[in-house]
Design a protein around this motif. Sequence first.
Motif, mmCIF file in Angstrom:
data_model
loop_
_atom_site.group_PDB
_atom_site.id
_atom_site.type_symbol
_atom_site.label_atom_id
_atom_site.label_comp_id
_atom_site.label_asym_id
_atom_site.label_seq_id
_atom_site.Cartn_x
_atom_site.Cartn_y
_atom_site.Cartn_z
ATOM 1 N N LYS A 1 0.695 -1.617 -0.432
ATOM 2 C CA LYS A 1 -0.319 0.154 0.043
ATOM 3 C C LYS A 1 0.847 1.306 0.503
ATOM 4 O O LYS A 1 0.306 2.082 -0.717
ATOM 5 C CB LYS A 1 -1.043 0.106 1.272
ATOM 6 C CG LYS A 1 -1.846 -1.564 1.618
ATOM 7 C CD LYS A 1 -3.062 -1.137 2.542
ATOM 8 C CE LYS A 1 -2.528 -1.213 3.983
ATOM 9 N NZ LYS A 1 -1.788 -2.886 4.263
ATOM 10 N N THR A 2 2.357 1.667 0.498
ATOM 11 C CA THR A 2 2.542 2.706 0.927
ATOM 12 C C THR A 2 3.032 2.744 -0.661
ATOM 13 O O THR A 2 2.906 4.276 -0.693
ATOM 14 C CB THR A 2 4.224 1.861 1.833
ATOM 15 O OG1 THR A 2 3.694 1.399 2.782
ATOM 16 C CG2 THR A 2 4.638 2.955 2.364
ATOM 17 N N ILE A 3 3.648 1.950 -1.576
ATOM 18 C CA ILE A 3 3.632 2.677 -2.441
ATOM 19 C C ILE A 3 2.732 3.624 -3.149
ATOM 20 O O ILE A 3 3.161 4.031 -3.317
ATOM 21 C CB ILE A 3 4.628 1.722 -3.554
ATOM 22 C CG1 ILE A 3 5.825 2.911 -4.518
ATOM 23 C CG2 ILE A 3 3.818 0.579 -4.390
ATOM 24 C CD1 ILE A 3 7.086 2.511 -3.729
ATOM 25 N N ILE B 1 -4.199 8.175 4.940
ATOM 26 C CA ILE B 1 -3.992 8.289 6.944
ATOM 27 C C ILE B 1 -3.935 6.362 7.057
ATOM 28 O O ILE B 1 -4.523 6.118 6.216
ATOM 29 C CB ILE B 1 -5.209 8.991 7.272
ATOM 30 C CG1 ILE B 1 -5.837 9.688 7.138
ATOM 31 C CG2 ILE B 1 -5.554 7.867 9.242
ATOM 32 C CD1 ILE B 1 -7.470 10.261 7.439
ATOM 33 N N ASP B 2 -2.599 6.203 7.054
ATOM 34 C CA ASP B 2 -2.633 4.412 7.076
ATOM 35 C C ASP B 2 -2.817 4.557 8.702
ATOM 36 O O ASP B 2 -2.773 4.989 9.782
ATOM 37 C CB ASP B 2 -0.360 4.510 7.077
ATOM 38 C CG ASP B 2 -0.162 3.245 7.036
ATOM 39 O OD1 ASP B 2 -0.751 2.137 6.224
ATOM 40 O OD2 ASP B 2 1.086 3.575 6.948
ATOM 41 N N GLU B 3 -3.388 2.869 8.277
ATOM 42 C CA GLU B 3 -3.720 2.204 8.928
ATOM 43 C C GLU B 3 -4.486 3.091 10.112
ATOM 44 O O GLU B 3 -4.759 3.198 11.136
ATOM 45 C CB GLU B 3 -2.626 1.699 10.237
ATOM 46 C CG GLU B 3 -1.194 0.896 9.680
ATOM 47 C CD GLU B 3 -1.371 -0.367 9.146
ATOM 48 O OE1 GLU B 3 -3.186 -0.349 9.320
ATOM 49 O OE2 GLU B 3 -0.966 -0.157 8.719
ATOM 50 N N GLN B 4 -5.573 3.261 9.209
ATOM 51 C CA GLN B 4 -6.718 4.601 9.110
ATOM 52 C C GLN B 4 -7.454 3.571 10.766
ATOM 53 O O GLN B 4 -7.930 4.511 11.255
ATOM 54 C CB GLN B 4 -8.012 4.864 8.758
ATOM 55 C CG GLN B 4 -8.255 4.127 8.401
ATOM 56 C CD GLN B 4 -9.780 3.751 8.864
ATOM 57 O OE1 GLN B 4 -9.555 5.093 9.234
ATOM 58 N NE2 GLN B 4 -10.140 2.865 9.643
ATOM 59 N N VAL C 1 2.052 -2.221 14.131
ATOM 60 C CA VAL C 1 1.731 -2.040 12.939
ATOM 61 C C VAL C 1 3.211 -1.445 12.497
ATOM 62 O O VAL C 1 3.824 -0.796 12.566
ATOM 63 C CB VAL C 1 1.085 -0.229 13.411
ATOM 64 C CG1 VAL C 1 0.867 0.060 11.504
ATOM 65 C CG2 VAL C 1 0.212 -0.862 14.077
ATOM 66 N N GLY C 2 2.907 -2.277 10.636
ATOM 67 C CA GLY C 2 3.751 -1.590 9.899
ATOM 68 C C GLY C 2 4.940 -1.953 9.558
ATOM 69 O O GLY C 2 5.961 -1.390 8.237
ATOM 70 N N VAL C 3 5.621 -1.786 10.487
ATOM 71 C CA VAL C 3 7.091 -2.140 10.799
ATOM 72 C C VAL C 3 8.013 -3.067 9.610
ATOM 73 O O VAL C 3 7.088 -4.408 9.102
ATOM 74 C CB VAL C 3 7.699 -1.827 11.812
ATOM 75 C CG1 VAL C 3 9.182 -1.737 11.651
ATOM 76 C CG2 VAL C 3 7.050 -0.870 13.148
#
Length: 696
Positions: A300-302, A394-397, A549-551
Amino acid sequence: MRLDADITYIPGVGVKRAELLKKEIGITTVADLLAYYPYKYVDRSRFYYVRDIDETMPHIQIKGRILSTEYVGEGRTKRYVAHFSDGTGFVDLVWFQGVRYVEGKYRLNTDYIVFGKTNRFGSRINIAHPEIEPYLEQKAQTTQGFQPMYNTTEKMKSNFLNSNALRKIIKTALGIVGDVKETLPDWLIKKYALYPRSKTLEQIHFPQNTDSLNKARHRLKFEELFYIQLSILRQSKYREQRYRGFVFGKVGDIFNNFYEKCLPFSLTAAQKRVLKEIRSDMNSGRQMNRLLQGDVGSGKTIVALMSALIALDNNFQACMMAPTEILAIQHFQTFEQLVRPLGIKIALLTGSTKKSERALFHKQLRDGTLQLLIGTHALLEDNVEFQNLGFVVIDEQHRFGVAQRAKLWTKNVQPPHILVMTATPIPRTLAMTLYGDLDVSVLNELPPGRKPIQTFHYFDNKRNALNGFLLNQIKKGHQIYVVYPLIQESEKMDLKNLEDGFLYIKEHFPSYKVSMVHGKMKPTEKELEMHRFLIGETQIMVATTVIEVGVNVPNASVMVIENAERFGLSQLHQLRGRVGRGAEQSYCILMSKYELTKETRQRLETMVRTNDGFEIAEADLQLRGPGDIDGTQQSGLPFDLKIANLAQDGKLLQFAREVAQEILQTDPFLESEQNTLLLSQLEKMQRNAINWSSIS
Ligand code: ADP
Ligand code: MG
């Protein structure tokens, strides 16, 4: 009597009961009372023989006579017992309280119907506090059918306001209430063959048969879901009218250069599709409100970064908000490295950003030189002002509240385009209700070359084998996470748990380096430890869920989750997603205590069975019900579901949404005469709910 009359107008409801009903279950009007639906029904359509009953049965009814009565026991255990028989066996009817009221009320050798829950006391079967009615041939006919059971509180029970008492009050109320106003338009009731409201209320409380019960339920569930959908969809129409969206007319040099020169891999088909969806929103003149769902590691990040670049190409600023500092830092580092050749001005703003630096960023944001800002909720502060913010991610909303999201709307004169991302897939029914006004994109494909993570569930007897396995992995050059649960109420114990785990690991892996990270550490310390692990200086990371989360540490191949029974499904799935990010085979080991509840066992089994986040989300919803799903509390369901169940009523929800859509298509603001009732109902609903119009 009118529906909006006070409940004290119902015969049998005095001041005291009215007060109890209000305090304990929030009932003040007759309408409230009739909307207090039974939680279950008991079949009173047949009589059991006493010789056939045992303590495992639910509520049952028997028919027979009281042969004798007596007091048994002394003092606090003193109870009143009636010995009852139907000729096939004996059963004791027992009263512990209200004995004075019962004593002498029932005659010997008279036919009664007895109704209640069976228990075993020693070798005898008894029914405590049964309900008793005289048996009359005709009456026996009319009491057939389903008997409603109502939830009551301890306080209500101790004041004799139990399920039976409520049933009687409701029955009385139904008998005298007149003129039950419809809450759905006639045309809609006709079109979809729904029960009228008065019949619905009668049948939901005292159903004649299964069919009428189902029809009453159907009407009530439909109505509940329909108004929610109508409200959500109407608000989004309203918003569409009120706010225009910035038009990002072009894809320019920044995006194109990035695509050609900086992108380190080729995008998956899903990433391309989602980028197109976002791109088309940004160019449509509508303000985008899009939810991007994609399993952990789906990339998702890209997608977020490249969308931001489109904003930059159109001379707008963009920002991305992450729920934790660690994650914000990681996004920042990834982005900075990726876009370095482009010469974009990008910055990181968190709670620990130095004052001087912060002041500089504030200034650069205002004068527009700072183009892309990454951060935590520090971004929301009032003094963070943009020259021209056009796009927000908004990441990990699910980690953010509604209010926090709404705040970002105000960062420009006209709200920016908003992309919210979540790696906690939400079942469709929940998404339609929680985020019913968002457009949804799904990344349903993982980047190529990933091996599915293998998951195992072990007990402590496998501890040695596990250590051997971990050693092996480290020798192969991999890294390992060991995660401990964190439950706020007993932070001290959790910390001790974690520290013990840390010592245990150090002791058992003496030739390797171990990091530890937890929520009580200073952000700088945390960051330092994370960093040591990230660059491979330490081989094992012992942590609480702060790493959830996300790391991203692609070299980590094993996730050990201690006390796995204490984690929810979505959290387990999130944690597991920390591994399996490189090309190597990865593993997730769930360690649990031996005794597990059925639900916990199912949870762990689900994890072992599947890696599919959507399947896990669905299982979570089924196991726990929507109220407990992570994120729903913060996301603030602005309504209470009284009867519909998002875990079970998916089809009906879909139907209700379609009906609402169809209505709004021809009459977006419900102005036509045939829809006036809809409008007034919505207004009534919204008087009690929070303001949706400014919330994404
Ligand atoms: P998530 O969706 O969980 O936020 P990330 O965006 O962190 O996932 O991506 C996970 C990893 O996959 C990152 O290391 C990222 O660089 C990598 N990645 C993303 N897209 C692709 C792709 N198309 N091909 C290969 N690797 C990719
Ligand atoms: Mg992510």
